[in-house]
Design a protein around this motif. Structure first.
Motif, PDB file in Angstrom:
ATOM      1  N   LYS A 122     -50.737 -35.875   7.601  1.00 14.53           N
ATOM      2  CA  LYS A 122     -50.404 -34.600   6.942  1.00 14.53           C
ATOM      3  C   LYS A 122     -49.319 -33.829   7.698  1.00 14.53           C
ATOM      4  N   ALA A 123     -48.951 -34.340   8.883  1.00 12.37           N
ATOM      5  CA  ALA A 123     -48.059 -33.574   9.770  1.00 12.37           C
ATOM      6  C   ALA A 123     -46.758 -33.152   9.076  1.00 12.37           C
ATOM      7  N   GLU A 124     -46.209 -34.033   8.224  1.00 10.11           N
ATOM      8  CA  GLU A 124     -44.927 -33.718   7.588  1.00 10.11           C
ATOM      9  C   GLU A 124     -45.027 -32.497   6.653  1.00 10.11           C
ATOM     10  N   PHE A 125     -46.271 -32.137   6.281  1.00  7.83           N
ATOM     11  CA  PHE A 125     -46.449 -31.009   5.351  1.00  7.83           C
ATOM     12  C   PHE A 125     -46.882 -29.716   6.056  1.00  7.83           C
ATOM     13  N   THR A 126     -46.947 -29.751   7.380  1.00  8.43           N
ATOM     14  CA  THR A 126     -47.418 -28.569   8.115  1.00  8.43           C
ATOM     15  C   THR A 126     -46.636 -27.317   7.693  1.00  8.43           C
ATOM     16  N   ASP A 127     -47.373 -26.240   7.509  1.00 11.16           N
ATOM     17  CA  ASP A 127     -46.801 -24.994   6.996  1.00 11.16           C
ATOM     18  C   ASP A 127     -45.642 -24.503   7.876  1.00 11.16           C
ATOM     19  N   LYS A 128     -44.446 -24.457   7.275  1.00 10.23           N
ATOM     20  CA  LYS A 128     -43.293 -23.963   8.037  1.00 10.23           C
ATOM     21  C   LYS A 128     -42.745 -22.671   7.422  1.00 10.23           C
ATOM     22  N   GLY A 129     -43.554 -21.992   6.659  1.00 15.51           N
ATOM     23  CA  GLY A 129     -43.101 -20.704   6.110  1.00 15.51           C
ATOM     24  C   GLY A 129     -43.218 -20.652   4.606  1.00 15.51           C
ATOM     25  N   PRO A 142     -52.544 -17.638   9.916  1.00 16.34           N
ATOM     26  CA  PRO A 142     -53.149 -17.598  11.254  1.00 16.34           C
ATOM     27  C   PRO A 142     -52.445 -16.680  12.253  1.00 16.34           C
ATOM     28  N   LYS A 143     -51.106 -16.653  12.189  1.00 14.85           N
ATOM     29  CA  LYS A 143     -50.376 -15.864  13.204  1.00 14.85           C
ATOM     30  C   LYS A 143     -50.642 -14.374  13.066  1.00 14.85           C
ATOM     31  N   SER A 144     -50.919 -13.922  11.836  1.00 19.28           N
ATOM     32  CA  SER A 144     -51.086 -12.479  11.665  1.00 19.28           C
ATOM     33  C   SER A 144     -52.564 -12.049  11.650  1.00 19.28           C
ATOM     34  N   GLU A 145     -53.473 -12.994  11.887  1.00 20.16           N
ATOM     35  CA  GLU A 145     -54.910 -12.662  11.766  1.00 20.16           C
ATOM     36  C   GLU A 145     -55.584 -12.431  13.127  1.00 20.16           C
ATOM     37  N   PHE A 332     -46.612   2.112 -11.090  1.00 22.31           N
ATOM     38  CA  PHE A 332     -46.006   1.198 -10.118  1.00 22.31           C
ATOM     39  C   PHE A 332     -44.492   1.281 -10.241  1.00 22.31           C
ATOM     40  N   ARG A 333     -43.840   1.080  -9.107  1.00 20.77           N
ATOM     41  CA  ARG A 333     -42.384   0.936  -9.184  1.00 20.77           C
ATOM     42  C   ARG A 333     -42.054  -0.549  -9.328  1.00 20.77           C
ATOM     43  N   GLY A 334     -40.852  -0.835  -9.748  1.00 20.58           N
ATOM     44  CA  GLY A 334     -40.459  -2.237  -9.879  1.00 20.58           C
ATOM     45  C   GLY A 334     -40.200  -2.871  -8.521  1.00 20.58           C
ATOM     46  N   MET A 335     -40.500  -4.137  -8.410  1.00 20.66           N
ATOM     47  CA  MET A 335     -40.158  -4.890  -7.195  1.00 20.66           C
ATOM     48  C   MET A 335     -39.844  -6.324  -7.619  1.00 20.66           C
ATOM     49  N   LYS A 336     -38.809  -6.896  -7.008  1.00 18.15           N
ATOM     50  CA  LYS A 336     -38.483  -8.289  -7.295  1.00 18.15           C
ATOM     51  C   LYS A 336     -39.702  -9.126  -6.936  1.00 18.15           C
ATOM     52  N   PHE A 337     -40.086 -10.043  -7.814  1.00 20.30           N
ATOM     53  CA  PHE A 337     -41.320 -10.796  -7.555  1.00 20.30           C
ATOM     54  C   PHE A 337     -41.228 -11.586  -6.247  1.00 20.30           C
ATOM     55  N   LYS A 338     -40.037 -12.090  -5.937  1.00 18.66           N
ATOM     56  CA  LYS A 338     -39.858 -12.863  -4.690  1.00 18.66           C
ATOM     57  C   LYS A 338     -40.274 -12.023  -3.481  1.00 18.66           C
ATOM     58  N   GLU A 339     -39.858 -10.750  -3.522  1.00 18.65           N
ATOM     59  CA  GLU A 339     -40.165  -9.860  -2.399  1.00 18.65           C
ATOM     60  C   GLU A 339     -41.683  -9.636  -2.297  1.00 18.65           C
ATOM     61  N   GLN A 345     -47.849 -13.225   1.058  1.00 19.21           N
ATOM     62  CA  GLN A 345     -48.163 -14.488   1.731  1.00 19.21           C
ATOM     63  C   GLN A 345     -47.996 -14.414   3.249  1.00 19.21           C
ATOM     64  N   LYS A 346     -47.066 -13.558   3.717  1.00 17.46           N
ATOM     65  CA  LYS A 346     -46.762 -13.551   5.152  1.00 17.46           C
ATOM     66  C   LYS A 346     -47.776 -12.777   5.970  1.00 17.46           C
ATOM     67  N   ASN A 347     -48.430 -11.829   5.320  1.00 15.57           N
ATOM     68  CA  ASN A 347     -49.284 -10.925   6.081  1.00 15.57           C
ATOM     69  C   ASN A 347     -50.739 -11.351   6.035  1.00 15.57           C
ATOM     70  N   ARG A 348     -51.529 -10.656   6.841  1.00 13.53           N
ATOM     71  CA  ARG A 348     -52.969 -10.850   6.823  1.00 13.53           C
ATOM     72  C   ARG A 348     -53.469 -10.527   5.404  1.00 13.53           C
ATOM     73  N   LEU A 349     -54.370 -11.368   4.892  1.00 14.06           N
ATOM     74  CA  LEU A 349     -54.905 -11.114   3.551  1.00 14.06           C
ATOM     75  C   LEU A 349     -55.914  -9.970   3.668  1.00 14.06           C
ATOM     76  N   ASP A 350     -55.663  -8.883   2.959  1.00 15.90           N
ATOM     77  CA  ASP A 350     -56.437  -7.680   3.232  1.00 15.90           C
ATOM     78  C   ASP A 350     -56.677  -6.899   1.940  1.00 15.90           C
ATOM     79  N   GLY A 351     -57.691  -7.322   1.206  1.00 21.20           N
ATOM     80  CA  GLY A 351     -58.026  -6.602  -0.027  1.00 21.20           C
ATOM     81  C   GLY A 351     -56.821  -6.543  -0.948  1.00 21.20           C
ATOM     82  N   LYS A 352     -56.556  -5.325  -1.467  1.00 18.41           N
ATOM     83  CA  LYS A 352     -55.427  -5.168  -2.373  1.00 18.41           C
ATOM     84  C   LYS A 352     -54.330  -4.322  -1.726  1.00 18.41           C
ATOM     85  N   THR A 353     -54.305  -4.331  -0.394  1.00 17.41           N
ATOM     86  CA  THR A 353     -53.376  -3.424   0.302  1.00 17.41           C
ATOM     87  C   THR A 353     -51.905  -3.738  -0.009  1.00 17.41           C
TER      88      THR A 353
END
Ligand SMILES: O=C(O)CCC(=O)C(=O)O
Ligand SMILES: [Fe+2]
Length: 410
Positions: A122-129, A142-145, A332-339, A345-353
């Motif tokens: 599975k090494a070739e699929f290791t999460d790189k971002g 993991p890095k943000s938890e 809600f204000r508009g936000m590009k979905f990518k953003e 995905q990058k942050n700690r999963l924390d309810g609906k914050t």
């Protein structure tokens, strides 16, 4: 109450999710132990473990064949059911969806086979971002938890561009078919939901570029856990797209938050579990709130769940539907979905914050939280009832906020 001072937790060497490839390997090795690393002790308060079993049977069921019906009355009934399910629960089981059971079974068993590959394989699929199309890893971010989750994942961006692991054999083909089928179901549901908001069936899909939209395939594996009362497979969170469609092996573990209570989900045979996600809350201007959910683990069996999250085009800015703004104020204000996606995905999963970044009315929430905290000398259902009485608010909205607060504070 168990805490990190609990010897049963502490006799296990400290492990950080950043240092391991999978929790499955740790669980395999520690199968005979009765401990977990203290770094996985996320259910520190017994109140977090309470579940309202009596609500399980009330989870809404949507008959997909009625939604497809040419009979206007049957179709209208299905749209009505969808509206109620989205407004009151943000969650429903879809029956008669037309996706072959054999395909569902294959996708689940191949997902398990993927996770059973060796770390080297599975090494070739290791999460790189976040923007990497195929990534596998453990916990959530993991890095943000501070605290980790008893879960391994494979996440693949499957639309608009197809990518997929080339092993185990057959996984690519079966998953491709499954992803195509679930996108079709998700689109039809989105059309019905659009109608239920008095919009044209195509309105949300068109405004948000659903047909060139983002789809993520997630295969979760939750190995047996020696102390399931202390660890979580996934913390309370909502999903990022419009609709997340979930299938699982025969092992339960999904819980949804309903009016401040945790409710076990027990799927009807051959059903697909659907939860409404953050971008639907935005498009509906807060009417259809994304449901807070979590995954619990068990002592004996490996649980597999496979989720496809179906969302807008990454390049589209998602905002409340303009037609709704003729009679409402945007919450809600508009936000590009990518953003938004990257933020989630990058942050700690924390309810609906994550949604706080796009709310135009965070104050309303803070006032509510104030009421809630002040009234919370008891736990369970009662704080939400108190807040409903005090504020005259929609009980579903209060339930959500109570759920978020529980996940943040308890
Ligand atoms: O495994 C489950 O039941 C929940 C999975 C989930 O919520 C997710 O992958 O976002
Ligand atoms: Fe989720």
């Amino acid at each position: 109450m168990a805490s990190s001072a609990d010897p049963v937790v502490n006799n296990f060497p400290s492990i950080r999710a950043t240092d391991i490839c999978s929790i499955k390997a740790v669980a395999d090795e520690s199968a005979k132990l009765s401990a977990i690393p203290a770094t996985y002790n996320s259910l520190t308060d017994p109140r977090q473990r309470q579940v309202s079993d009596e609500l399980t049977a009330q989870i809404p069921v949507i008959d997909f064949s009625l939604l497809l019906s040419d009979d206007p009355q049957l179709h209208a009934k299905a749209v009505q059911h969808l509206a109620k399910a989205c407004e009151e629960w943000g969650f429903f089981m879809v029956i008669n969806h037309g996706i072959p059971v054999s395909l569902i079974d294959d996708v689940i068993s191949l997902s398990q086979k993927f996770h059973n590959l060796s770390d080297e394989d599975k090494a070739e699929f290791t999460d790189k971002g976040v923007s990497t199309p195929i990534r596998c890893g453990t916990s959530f971010s993991p890095k943000s938890e501070d605290v980790h989750y008893w879960r391994d994942y494979l996440k693949v961006i499957t639309h608009p561009h197809w990518a997929f692991p080339h092993k185990p054999q057959g996984f690519n083909d079966e998953a491709k078919e499954y992803c195509r089928e679930t996108r079709k179901v998700a689109r039809k549901l989105l059309e019905g939901i659009s109608e239920s908001l008095d919009l044209e069936p195509e309105a949300i899909a068109k405004a948000t570029g659903f047909d060139t939209g983002h789809q993520v395939f997630i295969a979760n594996l939750y190995p047996p856990c020696p102390r399931p009362e202390l660890a979580l497979g996934m913390p309370p969170h909502s999903d990022h797209g419009f609709l997340a469609l979930l299938i699982q092996n025969d092992i339960g573990g999904l819980q949804i938050s309903h009016k401040g209570n945790w409710v076990n989900v027990e799927p009807l045979p051959n059903s697909i579990l659907v939860n409404t996600a953050d971008q639907l809350e935005v498009a509906s201007n807060g009417k259809y709130r994304s449901v807070l959910h979590r995954a619990v683990v068990n002592k004996k069996e490996t649980r597999i769940s496979v989720v496809t999250v179906n969302g807008p085009d990454l390049e589209k800015e998602v905002r409340p539907m303009p037609e709704l703004m003729e009679r409402e104020e945007a919450v809600f204000r508009g936000m590009k979905f990518k953003e938004y996606y990257e933020l989630q995905q990058k942050n700690r999963l924390d309810g609906k914050t994550c949604m706080d970044h796009i709310r135009t009315k965070p104050r309303e929430q803070r006032v509510l939280l104030g009421h809630l905290k002040a009234s919370c000398s008891v736990y369970g259902n009662e704080p939400s009832l108190t807040v409903i009485e005090k504020t005259n608010l929609n009980p579903a909205a209060v339930g959500d906020i109570v759920g978020t607060w529980i996940s943040e504070s308890w």
